[in-house]
Design a protein around this motif. Structure first.
Motif, PDB file in Angstrom:
ATOM      1  N   GLY A 178       2.134   0.115   5.035  1.00  0.00           N
ATOM      2  CA  GLY A 178       3.179   1.006   5.513  1.00  0.00           C
ATOM      3  C   GLY A 178       2.675   1.869   6.653  1.00  0.00           C
ATOM      4  N   MET A 215      -4.361  10.979  -2.114  1.00  0.00           N
ATOM      5  CA  MET A 215      -4.273  11.633  -0.800  1.00  0.00           C
ATOM      6  C   MET A 215      -3.289  10.811   0.026  1.00  0.00           C
ATOM      7  N   ILE A 266      -4.929   3.950  -2.960  1.00  0.00           N
ATOM      8  CA  ILE A 266      -6.395   4.036  -2.982  1.00  0.00           C
ATOM      9  C   ILE A 266      -6.854   5.430  -3.402  1.00  0.00           C
ATOM     10  N   GLY A 267      -5.920   6.280  -3.837  1.00  0.00           N
ATOM     11  CA  GLY A 267      -6.325   7.589  -4.328  1.00  0.00           C
ATOM     12  C   GLY A 267      -5.282   8.647  -4.026  1.00  0.00           C
ATOM     13  N   GLU A 322       7.064   6.957   7.276  1.00  0.00           N
ATOM     14  CA  GLU A 322       7.347   7.517   5.948  1.00  0.00           C
ATOM     15  C   GLU A 322       7.231   6.489   4.829  1.00  0.00           C
ATOM     16  N   LEU A 335      -2.527   9.038   3.554  1.00  0.00           N
ATOM     17  CA  LEU A 335      -3.078   8.550   4.831  1.00  0.00           C
ATOM     18  C   LEU A 335      -1.933   8.327   5.811  1.00  0.00           C
ATOM     19  N   MET A 387       0.845  -1.193   0.000  1.00  0.00           N
ATOM     20  CA  MET A 387       0.000   0.000   0.000  1.00  0.00           C
ATOM     21  C   MET A 387       0.882   1.245   0.000  1.00  0.00           C
TER      22      MET A 387
HETATM   23  N1  SAM Z   1       6.094   9.223   2.513  1.00  0.00           N
HETATM   24  C1  SAM Z   1       5.055   8.574   1.748  1.00  0.00           C
HETATM   25  C2  SAM Z   1       4.846   9.310   0.435  1.00  0.00           C
HETATM   26  O1  SAM Z   1       4.962  10.523   0.392  1.00  0.00           O
HETATM   27  O2  SAM Z   1       4.514   8.642  -0.573  1.00  0.00           O
HETATM   28  C3  SAM Z   1       3.746   8.559   2.530  1.00  0.00           C
HETATM   29  C4  SAM Z   1       3.788   7.662   3.734  1.00  0.00           C
HETATM   30  S1  SAM Z   1       2.217   7.543   4.536  1.00  0.00           S
HETATM   31  C5  SAM Z   1       2.330   8.794   5.731  1.00  0.00           C
HETATM   32  C6  SAM Z   1       2.349   6.076   5.473  1.00  0.00           C
HETATM   33  C7  SAM Z   1       1.765   4.846   4.806  1.00  0.00           C
HETATM   34  O3  SAM Z   1       0.379   5.037   4.610  1.00  0.00           O
HETATM   35  C8  SAM Z   1       2.299   4.487   3.442  1.00  0.00           C
HETATM   36  O4  SAM Z   1       3.502   3.757   3.530  1.00  0.00           O
HETATM   37  C9  SAM Z   1       1.182   3.640   2.873  1.00  0.00           C
HETATM   38  O5  SAM Z   1       1.263   2.291   3.294  1.00  0.00           O
HETATM   39  C10 SAM Z   1      -0.051   4.271   3.480  1.00  0.00           C
HETATM   40  N2  SAM Z   1      -0.741   5.178   2.554  1.00  0.00           N
HETATM   41  C11 SAM Z   1      -0.829   6.521   2.662  1.00  0.00           C
HETATM   42  N3  SAM Z   1      -1.551   7.030   1.669  1.00  0.00           N
HETATM   43  C12 SAM Z   1      -1.953   5.988   0.891  1.00  0.00           C
HETATM   44  C13 SAM Z   1      -2.729   5.885  -0.295  1.00  0.00           C
HETATM   45  N4  SAM Z   1      -3.235   6.946  -0.903  1.00  0.00           N
HETATM   46  N5  SAM Z   1      -2.938   4.652  -0.809  1.00  0.00           N
HETATM   47  C14 SAM Z   1      -2.421   3.554  -0.212  1.00  0.00           C
HETATM   48  N6  SAM Z   1      -1.674   3.601   0.922  1.00  0.00           N
HETATM   49  C15 SAM Z   1      -1.446   4.795   1.466  1.00  0.00           C
END
Ligand code: SAM
Length: 242
Positions: A124, A147, A144-145, A127, A149, A98
């Motif tokens: 994940g 944005m 999943i889009g 980061e 999470l 993900m």
């Molecule tokens: N540093 C990453 C980036 O900028 O691409 C974002 C990390 S996010 C804070 C933490 C975790 O949330 C990711 O490793 C992923 O597993 C999940 N996640 C966040 N947004 C997601 C999305 N739109 N689709 C799928 N997984 C997401």
């Protein structure tokens, strides 16, 4: 840590999930049709705690980003051995990571993966995940889009829910999936229920007419208008399709 060997011949559709926050599950997957069918064994949820495995190996689950930067990255040398334990040779389930960097998951994907043996999903947090996880096992990077999470747990729940509800016997009425948004390339028409009148808002007369031909035509028109207004990208795709 729960370790479930998948018996391809006999086992139900199975989602194996690797996460540092296993307490999130089953969450929304444990209620309503998904939850009931989970209890009834129509599908399995197999949760693996990444931190527990790291503890066993005397490792930390995460490390600082190579090259510098904020936050922490989940380690490949913690995640990949868990995959080795879960995924036997006979297990053809795809491995998904993900990430907002991935290809956006849609209804066609849900159909495709619901008809297989299940999915293995790596969630994940912080980061993100060391890229060598993806590269070593040829994992699919799934978003999943557009944005960001806080974790992949919500994203994983979403992917699993969209697949599970397409498994035979999970939804109340089989036909309920046939008329849903995306089924024919369009969004669904608006729906109404009791009471007939709420303040100034009435159920459209046509839906109470009993004339099924007219109702069908009205619904198609509404589907088209909603798709044009809310999702011009889908509408363009629909026009190009057969
Ligand atoms: N540093 C990453 C980036 O900028 O691409 C974002 C990390 S996010 C804070 C933490 C975790 O949330 C990711 O490793 C992923 O597993 C999940 N996640 C966040 N947004 C997601 C999305 N739109 N689709 C799928 N997984 C997401």
């Amino acid at each position: 840590m729960s370790v479930k060997k998948i018996d391809k011949e006999n086992d139900s559709w199975t989602a194996s999930v690797l996460t540092v926050t296993p307490e999130v599950f089953p969450g929304t997957l444990g209620v309503s049709n998904a939850g009931k069918s989970l209890k009834d064994g129509l599908w399995n949820l197999d949760i693996h705690d990444i931190k527990e495995y790291a503890n066993i190996e005397n490792l930390r689950a995460d490390g600082p980003p190579a090259g510098g930067g904020p936050g922490m990255i989940l380690r490949a040398d913690v995640i990949l051995p868990i995959i080795d334990i879960i995924k036997t040779k006979a297990d053809r389930r795809p491995i998904m990571v993900m990430t907002p960097r991935g290809k956006v998951f849609n209804q066609l994907d849900a159909k495709k993966y619901s008809s297989g043996a299940g999915v293995i999903i790596i969630c994940g947090r912080y980061e993100g995940i060391d890229q060598r996880v993806v590269d070593s096992v040829g994992a699919l990077e799934v978003s999943i889009g557009d944005m960001v999470l806080s974790s992949g747990d919500i994203a994983a729940s979403l992917v699993i829910d969209s697949c599970v509800r397409l498994i035979d016997g999970v939804m109340g009425k089989k036909e309920s999936s046939f008329e849903e948004s995306f089924e024919n390339g369009l969004l669904e028409y608006p729906q109404y229920t009791l009471p007939r009148s709420y303040g100034e808002h009435e159920i459209p007369e046509i839906l109470l007419s009993g004339n099924h031909e007219k109702i069908k035509k009205w619904r198609i028109e509404k589907s088209i208008n909603t798709t044009k207004n809310n999702r011009p990208d889908l509408w363009r795709k629909y026009l190009k399709s057969d």
